[in-house]
Scaffold this motif. Structure first.
Motif, PDB file in Angstrom:
ATOM      1  N   GLU A 126      -5.526   5.265  -4.233  1.00  0.00           N
ATOM      2  CA  GLU A 126      -5.595   6.094  -5.444  1.00  0.00           C
ATOM      3  C   GLU A 126      -6.757   7.077  -5.384  1.00  0.00           C
ATOM      4  O   GLU A 126      -6.628   8.233  -5.798  1.00  0.00           O
ATOM      5  N   ASP A 127      -7.918   6.611  -4.851  1.00  0.00           N
ATOM      6  CA  ASP A 127      -9.070   7.514  -4.738  1.00  0.00           C
ATOM      7  C   ASP A 127      -8.747   8.696  -3.826  1.00  0.00           C
ATOM      8  O   ASP A 127      -9.036   9.852  -4.157  1.00  0.00           O
TER       9      ASP A 127
ATOM     10  N   THR B  99      -9.617   2.927  -1.782  1.00  0.00           N
ATOM     11  CA  THR B  99      -8.257   2.658  -2.246  1.00  0.00           C
ATOM     12  C   THR B  99      -7.410   3.895  -2.050  1.00  0.00           C
ATOM     13  O   THR B  99      -7.933   5.021  -2.038  1.00  0.00           O
TER      14      THR B  99
ATOM     15  N   SER C 168       0.692   3.998  -2.862  1.00  0.00           N
ATOM     16  CA  SER C 168       0.389   5.389  -2.518  1.00  0.00           C
ATOM     17  C   SER C 168       1.454   6.334  -3.078  1.00  0.00           C
ATOM     18  O   SER C 168       1.130   7.396  -3.624  1.00  0.00           O
TER      19      SER C 168
ATOM     20  N   LEU D 289      -9.152  -0.484   4.261  1.00  0.00           N
ATOM     21  CA  LEU D 289      -9.766  -1.330   3.246  1.00  0.00           C
ATOM     22  C   LEU D 289     -11.184  -1.720   3.664  1.00  0.00           C
ATOM     23  O   LEU D 289     -11.407  -2.225   4.761  1.00  0.00           O
TER      24      LEU D 289
ATOM     25  N   ARG E 236     -15.479   3.534   3.289  1.00  0.00           N
ATOM     26  CA  ARG E 236     -15.485   4.749   2.477  1.00  0.00           C
ATOM     27  C   ARG E 236     -16.473   5.720   3.092  1.00  0.00           C
ATOM     28  O   ARG E 236     -17.546   5.337   3.527  1.00  0.00           O
TER      29      ARG E 236
ATOM     30  N   THR F  75      -6.960   5.361   4.059  1.00  0.00           N
ATOM     31  CA  THR F  75      -7.509   4.161   3.437  1.00  0.00           C
ATOM     32  C   THR F  75      -7.569   3.065   4.482  1.00  0.00           C
ATOM     33  O   THR F  75      -6.533   2.636   4.992  1.00  0.00           O
TER      34      THR F  75
ATOM     35  N   LEU G  59       0.828  -1.210   0.000  1.00  0.00           N
ATOM     36  CA  LEU G  59       0.000   0.000   0.000  1.00  0.00           C
ATOM     37  C   LEU G  59       0.862   1.260   0.000  1.00  0.00           C
ATOM     38  O   LEU G  59       0.517   2.262  -0.635  1.00  0.00           O
TER      39      LEU G  59
END
Length: 915
Positions: free
Chosen positions: A642-643, A640, A536, A614, A617, A612, A532
């Motif tokens: 990336e978001d 994630t 990132s 997992l 959200r 993040t 991760l």
């Protein structure tokens, strides 16, 4: 003589009702700009100071009876202030003089409501550049800003016909009229003669007068939206006793939200519906109705709008469908609905709207057809279509994001995202604005309002673009000829955060709502997974964020204290502006302990954090905390890394925009606007359809704006070429005018460094032999410029955007790679810099690989002059400066092409006008 704007007196007498407020079976003449002989673009609907709507148009001979009625119901004081005499009845001669104007030397406008004249403004030319201005505002409607609107419109029209100065005669006791002039932002001079104050002022726009105009527009439109969002009385027209009907659903939603005002149902037979009093018509409802929610078939909606206008309803929310989205017949119905509402002074949300929500505890209005709505919060949302409105509300609710206001514009016949943004600028209950735009009716106005809003709170936009393919059925919009990059540039110029979809909109919103804006682009990464952490870091680098701390990867079995220590070190690092925390579920420590450790650390710092976890959200789930200053916040969690990093990058760039100096509007010296207007008028008088300017006309036009076009002499034979070269002085170039070879790389159609007559003859022979078979052997001779970087500047008048200015480096970057930057005037000096730096080939201008840098100030000045030229003259369909030779000592304008055509009516003119 100036007209009175004294305090209230009698109301205007009733006159024949505007036919747009009658059934089609009752025909009656409609006075319009077309019938008055005045230009159509002078006709406008405007929002007044109190948020109501009035119609402004040129006066017409058919207004004679309306003028008599208007005058007859003015107070004696107002009549005296207007005419300096107690004239109780206007003579036939006066009426004829008032209503018959030439729309050039004598111009008169009327403001109307429900067909009644409520204001009159006029000017009469005194000489070539000055005119006497006068106003007369209905006693009943004074204090609504009608005089200011009239002055604004008359000043804009006067400039169109070459007038730059207004004078007026005002009695000393007419303080309100003097105030109208002074508060418009003009430098007013005055003197008293024979007991009358003579005032005079230049009407050419200044920074102060433009600021006053925009501030008035902002206040009026914000007040107008506030009237819609804060109704004390709501009437649901089309309320039904059937539980499965839309009308019944709307009633349940309004009641279920606990609406704080009075609610009425409109039903032809029922006495009450869902415990709410019912009346046959809105005309029967006792007292003032602020908002009418219309849920009836489209053909019935027109009659409903008529009744609402007669009842004095302030605004309409039309949920009914079957208008422009349903075909040509629906388009006609929608246009009638808009005209009826406007003439009655009402704002309209819809038709085909999904509804409105205002979660303010003083209102608690849920006038939607939604099954689930988010709780109260600080996110303002706007969506155009109903289906996407449902998706937007559902997504916000899933993430735990509360909203302050939600509005669905539907077919956007009136109220648009621009209106809501005007309201949100000053709304203390909204911290972030999210817009889902399927089309854009007025990009220029959107740009300036969004820029104002973005300076105080983030604006996040999802847009499918501005092409004709993107506009859904029912949306009134113009086609556009500019590339998508121009729309992107407009949003960046305004400081808007553009995202690709609803998912990303809420990714950004949950960060801006719950975390501070980053001060820079330096990022720390902390987590408990090498994978991760690497993911990132890669995401940060791909977005241009700098990883200055970490990635720090703890062991999965690390206790909560280690998580806290690692995060604290990251936040405390002075080289860090934001922190990314990316965790997989720990093996030993509980997830709740890790979250508690995180929020404890984050609360100590004024730096943003994205996380993040997992499977998590949103902003719920144990990530809430209270900042040291008592402000409640939450660490936004993303599915994630990336978001979260994509959202962090967007907000970081917004923070950089917000921290930048926005610059000042460019205003080059040495501009002769009148000379350019004279030239353009001369061309269009001779060629009404428009045409390309010849070389002399092009040079004359550019010279009026301080741009010197190098002469290029067209030659037909070799001796003419030699003669031209001798006149221009050596060295010269000989080049083909054929588009076949004109922009090809290399020297296919060009010979340079011609230092004498013999070299000109050789070049002519060589090019003729090479290009003759291609019919490209027509040449021009021009002085040879100092070597530099060849650039292309363009200004295009687009039907939707208005003027768009483009910059690129000539040759393959422009022709093959499409490396072109765009901006929409008016430009600031910062916009000009961004435009030049906005192309990938920009390093060529700054000394690439040891070459000499170009004169950036001279290049910027040329861009500024072109932008002002394009902004001033909508008749300029296109202006291309090509090539522009930029070098160390300045810029040389070596070629130009200009096309003139009749002006398009711009969507955002220099006076207040509703779309």
């Amino acid at each position: 003589m100036a007209d009175g704007t004294t305090a209230s007196g009698e109301a205007p007498s009733p006159r024949a009702v505007d036919p747009d407020l009658l059934d089609e079976t009752q025909p009656m003449e409609v006075v319009s700009a077309r019938e008055s002989g005045g230009p159509v673009e002078w006709e406008a609907d405007v929002v007044l100071k109190d948020g109501s709507v009035a119609h402004v148009r040129p006066i017409a001979p058919a207004d004679a009876d309306g003028i008599r009625a208007f005058h007859a119901h003015q107070s004696a004081e107002s009549i005296y202030l207007r005419f300096f005499a107690p004239i109780r009845e206007l003579s036939a001669r006066d009426i004829h003089r008032f209503t018959h104007v030439d729309h050039h030397d004598r111009v008169a406008l009327v403001a109307t409501l429900n067909g009644d004249i409520i204001g009159i403004g006029r000017f009469d030319r005194i000489d070539r550049s000055s005119a006497e201005v006068a106003f007369n505002i209905s006693d009943r409607f004074q204090g609504k800003g009608i005089g200011s609107v009239m002055l604004e419109h008359l000043a804009a029209i006067a400039q169109e016909v070459g007038i730059t100065r207004f004078t007026a005669e005002v009695l000393p006791q007419n303080r309100k009229m003097i105030t109208v002039f002074k508060e418009a932002g003009y430098e007013v001079s005055s003197r008293i003669e024979d007991g009358v104050i003579e005032v005079a002022f230049d009407i050419l726009p200044t920074e102060q007068s433009k600021a006053v105009q925009l501030a008035r527009e902002h206040r009026a439109e914000a007040r107008s939206v506030s009237t819609i969002l804060f109704p004390e009385t709501v009437a649901v027209v089309g309320a039904s006793r059937r539980d499965d009907s839309i009308g019944a659903l709307v009633m349940r939603n309004i009641l279920g939200a606990g609406f704080a005002g009075r609610l009425y149902a409109i039903h032809p037979e029922a006495d009450q519906i869902q415990g709410v009093p019912a009346y046959p018509s809105v005309l029967d409802v006792p007292g003032q109705v602020d908002l009418a929610v219309v849920v009836v078939p489209p053909k019935q909606a027109l009659a409903v709008v008529r009744e609402c206008g007669q009842a004095g309803v302030r605004a309409l929310l039309v949920l009914s469908s079957g208008f422009a989205e349903a075909g040509e017949e629906g388009v006609k119905l929608q246009d009638k609905l808009r005209r009826r509402a406007r003439r009655a002074g009402m704002r309209v949300v819809g038709p085909n709207s999904f509804g409105l929500i205002n979660n303010d505890p003083a209102v608690r209005l849920n006038a939607t057809i939604a099954q689930v709505i988010p709780d109260a919060g600080r996110l303002g949302l706007f969506a155009q279509s109903g289906a996407l409105g449902i998706a937007v509300l559902a997504s916000a609710a899933r993430r735990g994001l509360g909203i302050s206001v939600f509005a669905s514009a539907g077919n956007r016949v009136d109220v648009s995202g621009n209106d809501l943004m005007q309201y949100w600028i000053d709304d203390p209950e909204t911290d972030t604005v999210g817009l889902y735009l399927e089309s854009m009716g007025n990009p220029r106005k959107f740009s300036r309002i969004a820029r104002h809003l973005a300076t105080v709170k983030p604006v996040v936009v999802v847009s499918s673009g501005v092409s004709s393919f993107a506009a859904p059925p029912g949306h009134r919009t113009r086609t556009t000829n500019v590339p998508p990059q121009a729309f992107d540039a407009l949003l960046r110029q305004a400081g808007v955060i553009r995202v690709e979809n609803i998912h990303q909109l809420f990714d950004v919103a949950q960060l801006t709502l719950h975390q501070p804006v980053p001060r820079g682009d330096r990022v720390a990464i902390v987590g408990n997974s090498d994978a991760l952490g690497a993911l990132s870091a890669g995401a940060c680098l791909s977005w241009g964020l700098r990883v200055t701390h970490g990635p720090v990867s703890l062991l999965p079995q690390a206790p909560a204290a280690e998580f806290a220590a690692a995060l604290d070190a990251a936040f405390a690092d002075p080289e860090v502006d934001s922190v990314v925390a990316a965790f997989i579920p720990p093996l030993v420590t509980s997830v709740s302990d890790v979250r508690s450790a995180m929020t404890t650390v984050v609360s100590k710092y004024e730096k943003p954090c994205v996380a993040t976890f997992l499977g998590v959200r949103g902003v719920d789930g144990g990530l809430d905390y209270v900042q040291a200053d008592g402000v409640s916040r939450s660490v936004p969690a993303y599915a994630t890394p990336e978001d979260g990093i994509r959202a962090l990058n967007a907000v970081t760039r917004y923070g950089q925009w917000r921290a930048r100096d926005r610059g000042t509007t460019v205003s080059p010296v040495g501009i002769d606007r009148a000379a350019a207007e004279t030239l353009i008028a001369r061309v269009l008088n001779a060629s009404p359809e428009g045409r390309s300017l010849d070389a002399d006309e092009t040079a004359e036009l550019l010279a009026a704006y301080g741009m010197r076009l190098w002469p290029a002499v067209v030659v037909d034979d070799v001796e003419a070429a030699v003669e031209a070269a001798d006149a221009l002085t050596y060295p010269v170039i000989l080049k083909s005018t054929s588009p076949i070879v004109r922009h090809q790389p290399g020297i296919a159609g060009l010979r340079s460094d011609l230092v004498d007559a013999e070299s000109v003859r050789d070049a002519f022979a060589s090019l003729t032999q090479r290009l003759g078979p291609l019919a490209a052997d027509r040449f021009v001779v021009q002085r040879m410029a100092v070597p530099g970087v060849s650039c292309v500047l363009r200004a295009t008048e687009d039907p939707l955007f208005g003027p768009v200015v483009s910059f690129s480096v000539a040759g393959p970057p422009t022709d093959l790679l499409g490396d072109v930057a765009h901006r929409v005037p008016p430009l600031t000096d910062v916009d000009v810099t961004d435009l030049i730096d906005g192309v990938k080939a920009a390093p060529l201008l700054t000394g690439h690989r040891g070459s000499a840098p170009v004169h950036r100030a001279a290049l910027a000045d040329l861009v500024a002059r072109l932008s002002v030229l394009a902004d001033d003259h909508p008749e300029l369909a296109s202006v291309e400066l090509n090539p522009v030779n930029a070098w160390t000592g300045g810029v040389d304008l070596l070629g130009a092409d200009v096309v003139v055509r009749p002006a398009l009516v711009r969507k955002d003119p220099g006076r207040r006008k509703m779309g």
